[in-house]
Design an enzyme around this catalytic site. Structure first.
Site, PDB file in Angstrom:
ATOM      1  N   GLY A 202       0.822  -1.216   0.000  1.00  0.00           N
ATOM      2  CA  GLY A 202       0.000   0.000   0.000  1.00  0.00           C
ATOM      3  C   GLY A 202       0.849   1.256   0.000  1.00  0.00           C
ATOM      4  N   ASN A 203       0.248   2.377   0.320  1.00  0.00           N
ATOM      5  CA  ASN A 203       0.993   3.638   0.365  1.00  0.00           C
ATOM      6  C   ASN A 203       0.379   4.568   1.401  1.00  0.00           C
ATOM      7  OD1 ASN A 203      -1.099   5.334  -1.013  1.00  0.00           O
ATOM      8  ND2 ASN A 203      -0.755   3.770  -2.577  1.00  0.00           N
ATOM      9  N   SER A 204       0.973   5.741   1.561  1.00  0.00           N
ATOM     10  CA  SER A 204       0.598   6.630   2.678  1.00  0.00           C
ATOM     11  C   SER A 204      -0.515   7.620   2.366  1.00  0.00           C
ATOM     12  CB  SER A 204       1.815   7.459   3.105  1.00  0.00           C
ATOM     13  OG  SER A 204       2.928   6.667   3.270  1.00  0.00           O
ATOM     14  N   SER A 205      -1.146   7.505   1.206  1.00  0.00           N
ATOM     15  CA  SER A 205      -2.141   8.523   0.862  1.00  0.00           C
ATOM     16  C   SER A 205      -3.366   8.427   1.770  1.00  0.00           C
ATOM     17  CB  SER A 205      -2.564   8.333  -0.604  1.00  0.00           C
ATOM     18  OG  SER A 205      -3.593   9.225  -0.901  1.00  0.00           O
TER      19      SER A 205
END
Ligand code: CTP
Length: 400
Positions: A202-205
């Protein structure tokens, strides 16, 4: 500004306390006009303490001061929250049988109504006709939202959150309702690509900037559709909202909804790779002491949209976003312009995310580049920045 907050007799009247507080905290002078029935739900003492002004309900006291006219003339904005079905009917018809309705019939101020009632009453033909009549006279009627109602039931009819009423009322007063008739598709959040049944890449958005854009566009009258990708924030205020998890979900939703929009905004962190063969079960370390993941590249969704546009299949203004890890504004501008050229989009909105800045924050600073207009920078809350981005886009829609 002088704001008159009208309160009518429904259970949501207790939330008017937060509406009053929102206006006073924004520096406005607030007077409260509850109806007699509103005082069954919230006390005058509370209203006086929060508004720092005396509360009057009676049409027939202080008659010599002709107070309904004085109140009507001194108000810059009248906000009635909650507005009951009965109140909407009497206001639409022109009945003035209490102090609030007398003021409303006498005032030249802008008027905002926030109805709240049970679903059946909101959907009743007479309520619909009254709302349409009031809207045709220039009154802003903020749609109620779906959610838990007074009893066990759930449905449309709930008063929107006080902050939303405050924000929409102030935007309306500032005559920012300039995107009526325009359709915006906002894709926001970050994708998750499955590794196995419980793990993902995933990512930090956070999706905050995208939701702020959706709020600002909707406050300015646009018809907004949101594709929310793993956004852990309240989405109930949006009427057209679709949730997505992976790249594949976003691709499918874009295929369904892109063609219907005038403007597509993509402040979304979309995975450039996915796991080729994610396990359907949970992977156990004991059985698999080492783990090799084979990643395959995802296509670029913006590039696909641009290709469809150049073939004539789409006509939208396409706005890409770029979260860049850069040393300064010069490097940010260089990267943004490169992305504008390689993706072929109409606009790139870039920000510097080095040291994790901006991701979960309520503030942002963006640089906007396009082949059609000059570079612009906007800094402030994500909502303020959104209005800057919308001003820029609006100028492009008008010239294109
Ligand atoms: N984007 C997209 N499809 C992808 C990846 C990204 O449409 N598969 C969009 C994003 O939603 C964003 C824009 O492209 O609006 C820029 O995303 P970003 O991750 O900054 O750019 P990339 O093209 O992935 O380039 P790089 O990661 O190399 O900077």
């Amino acid at each position: 500004m002088r704001i008159l907050v009208g309160i009518t007799g429904g259970i949501a009247a207790y939330k008017s306390a937060s509406v009053i507080r929102g206006f006073t905290e924004a520096g406005h002078d607030v007077k409260v006009l509850p109806t007699q029935n509103a005082l069954r739900f919230i006390g005058a003492t509370t209203l006086e303490a929060l508004s720092h002004n005396a509360v009057d309900v009676d049409l027939y006291t202080d008659v010599e001061s002709v107070k309904h006219i004085a109140l009507a003339q001194e108000a810059d904005l009248v906000v009635v929250a909650p507005a009951t079905a009965s109140f909407l009917s009497r206001y639409a018809t022109g009945i003035a049988d209490d102090l609030l309705l007398n003021v409303l019939l006498a005032t030249k101020a802008k008027v905002v109504l926030a109805p709240a009632m049970h679903t059946e009453m909101w959907l009743h033909e007479s309520t619909k006709e009254n709302v349409a009549k009031l809207r045709s006279r220039g009154v802003l009627v903020i749609e109620p939202v779906s959610g838990r109602l007074t009893g066990e039931d759930t449905g449309i009819g709930r008063l929107p959150e006080p902050e939303e009423i405050v924000r929409k009322s102030l935007a309306f007063y500032n005559s920012c309702v300039d995107l009526v008739g325009k359709k915006f598709l906002v894709v926001t959040g970050g994708t998750r690509e499955a590794i196995d049944a419980v793990r993902f890449i995933g990512n930090s958005s956070s999706g905050k900037q995208g939701l702020a854009l959706a709020d600002a566009a909707s406050d300015r009258g646009a018809n907004v559709t949101v594709i929310a990708i793993n956004v852990g924030l309240d989405l109930s205020r949006f009427k057209n909202v679709y949730t997505a998890k992976s790249f594949a979900d976003v691709q499918e939703l874009l295929q369904k909804h892109a063609a219907d929009a005038d403007v597509i905004l993509m402040p979304a962190a979309i995975s450039d790779y996915r796991v080729e063969n994610p396990s359907q079960d949970k992977i156990h370390r004991a059985q698999q002491p080492t783990l090799d993941l084979h990643l395959v590249a995802n296509p670029d969704l913006l590039t696909n949209l641009v290709t469809a546009k150049s073939s004539g299949a789409l006509t939208q203004l396409i706005v890409g976003f770029a979260a860049e890890v850069v040393a300064d504004q010069t490097e940010l501008a260089t990267n943004a312009k490169n992305k504008l050229a390689t993706k072929g989009v109409d606009v790139i909105v870039a920000n510097n995310v080095s040291n994790g800045q901006s991701f979960d924050s309520d503030d942002n600073s963006v640089l906007i580049v396009s082949n059609k207009g000059k570079d612009e920078t906007f800094t402030g809350s994500k909502y303020e920045v959104s209005n800057g981005i919308l001003d820029y886009i609006k100028s492009l829609i008008l010239i294109s």
